[in-house]
Design an enzyme around this catalytic site. Structure first.
Site, PDB file in Angstrom:
ATOM      1  N   HIS A  44      -0.648  -0.033   2.204  1.00  0.00           N
ATOM      2  CA  HIS A  44      -1.909  -0.775   2.139  1.00  0.00           C
ATOM      3  C   HIS A  44      -2.233  -1.227   0.713  1.00  0.00           C
ATOM      4  O   HIS A  44      -3.118  -2.070   0.519  1.00  0.00           O
ATOM      5  CB  HIS A  44      -3.036   0.098   2.687  1.00  0.00           C
ATOM      6  CG  HIS A  44      -4.219  -0.671   3.161  1.00  0.00           C
ATOM      7  ND1 HIS A  44      -4.200  -2.034   3.382  1.00  0.00           N
ATOM      8  CD2 HIS A  44      -5.483  -0.283   3.472  1.00  0.00           C
ATOM      9  CE1 HIS A  44      -5.381  -2.447   3.796  1.00  0.00           C
ATOM     10  NE2 HIS A  44      -6.189  -1.395   3.857  1.00  0.00           N
TER      11      HIS A  44
ATOM     12  N   ASP B 169      -2.405  -6.169   3.356  1.00  0.00           N
ATOM     13  CA  ASP B 169      -3.718  -6.046   3.983  1.00  0.00           C
ATOM     14  C   ASP B 169      -3.562  -5.809   5.482  1.00  0.00           C
ATOM     15  O   ASP B 169      -2.556  -6.196   6.095  1.00  0.00           O
ATOM     16  CB  ASP B 169      -4.552  -7.300   3.753  1.00  0.00           C
ATOM     17  CG  ASP B 169      -4.955  -7.468   2.289  1.00  0.00           C
ATOM     18  OD1 ASP B 169      -5.049  -6.437   1.593  1.00  0.00           O
ATOM     19  OD2 ASP B 169      -5.154  -8.617   1.858  1.00  0.00           O
TER      20      ASP B 169
END
Length: 373
Positions: free
Chosen positions: A344, A348
């Site tokens: 992450h 995204d």
């Protein structure tokens, strides 16, 4: 002439290995290119062969020793020089013994020519004792045993723990209706086998779908290097292969340039050579994205872990018939859950979700994979 036996040069990411068990002992004759010992590295087991024919005269490192690239581990004598040495073939021989204060010298009655050994023979190392059961109480069936972790298993543990600590790993899920792919396979599997000499499996469809989605979302094919993002304009897919020794991930290079037959043939070759320890370090290095198929073991749902420095990995699972709603009706379809674990820090959630949706759409309309659209 004394010949050095050295460990091979390793890759940039591997600096050392563990010697397993010597196949030859001092005094044994060896032939050039004959395997002397196996070297276990973090990824593969390499054979160390004799660089010349002759007699193995010294083992400089014992079984289980940790060695580095280019280290000398044994000596081979392959010269033909002759000298005088005691004739030990006669069980009893008269000997003339002369003594002084420094030492005792045994002089044989009759010298005989033999090959000279200029390097003293190192005594054979004491064999390692096998793991012994540790009795914890007197009741039967409650024994314990301890054995050292293999270098491969140790390295797997280190890499998985490092991945958990160094990346912000999240997983997103989706499911795919496998009926179109299964129908296509059933229709063309015999022709495919006859034409290409290899079976048409599921992995080629998923590899093609992954490449298609990676082209749409290049960040999933990227990696982090310090404070920089490295985007790859090639598609090297790591294919997780389970062996009796542990998990390895050989890399299918330039998957975007390969057809279905090439992909199936490559993956089948990886699986076969992984079990027989014939994969090379180059085949196990690199990769921009990985695929792991836990479905072959019956896994219905899982969260695969990243293979650093890659930023994403796809998890395939068991195909299971389930009721789904289709055009207002409930019908039974062969369904598979897909999982995408991703870093992450770089990817995204929106890109991860859309990547998986792109794969789902491609697999449910496999003609797109054939056409590359």
């Amino acid at each position: 002439m004394l010949i050095e036996v050295k460990t091979p040069e390793l890759s940039d990411s591997i600096t050392e290995g563990t010697l397993l068990e010597w196949h030859k002992q001092p005094g044994d004759a060896v032939i050039r290119d004959e395997t002397l010992i196996d070297l276990e590295t973090d990824k593969v087991i390499l054979e160390i062969s004799a660089p010349a024919s002759g007699v193995l005269v010294a083992l400089l490192r014992e079984n289980g020793a940790v060695v580095t690239a280019g280290e000398v581990i044994a000596h081979i004598e392959n010269g033909e020089t002759e000298t005088l040495a005691p004739d030990l073939s006669v069980e009893v021989r008269k000997q003339k013994v002369t003594e002084d204060k420094a030492e005792t010298v045994v002089v044989p009655e009759k010298p005989t020519p033999v090959k000279a050994i200029t390097q003293p023979v190192v005594p054979e190392p004491i064999a390692q004792r096998p793991p012994q059961p540790v009795v914890v109480d007197s009741r039967p069936g409650r024994n314990e045993r301890r054995e050292p972790m293999s270098r491969l298993r140790t390295r797997i543990a280190e890499r998985l723990l490092s991945a958990q600590h160094s990346a912000a790993i999240l997983t997103t899920f989706n499911e795919v209706n496998m009926q179109p792919v299964m129908d296509l396979r059933a229709r063309y599997k015999d022709d495919f086998l006859r034409e290409h000499g290899v079976k048409l499996g599921f992995m080629s469809f998923f590899a093609k779908a992954a490449v298609l989605a990676l082209k749409q979302f290049p960040v999933v094919n990227a990696s982090i290097d310090g404070s920089e993002i490295v985007y790859h304009d090639y598609y090297d897919l790591g294919i997780a292969v389970s062996t009796t020794r542990g998990l390895v991930v050989p890399v299918l290079r330039d998957a975007d340039c390969k057809g279905f037959a090439e992909i199936e043939r490559g993956i089948g070759d990886f699986a076969q050579r992984a079990e027989t320890l014939q994969l090379t370090l180059e085949e196990l290095s690199g990769g921009t994205f990985s695929i792991s198929n836990g479905g072959v073991f019956g896994s219905l749902l899982s969260t695969p872990i990243l293979n650093p420095p890659q930023s994403a990995i796809l998890g395939m699972h068991k195909i299971q018939e389930r009721p789904i709603a289709e055009k207002g009706q409930v019908i039974i379809r062969p369904m598979m859950y897909l999982a995408l674990s991703y870093d992450h820090r770089l990817i995204d959630g929106r890109d991860a979700v859309q990547f998986l949706v792109e794969m789902k759409n491609a697999l449910e309309d496999p003609a797109r994979l054939m056409l590359g659209i």
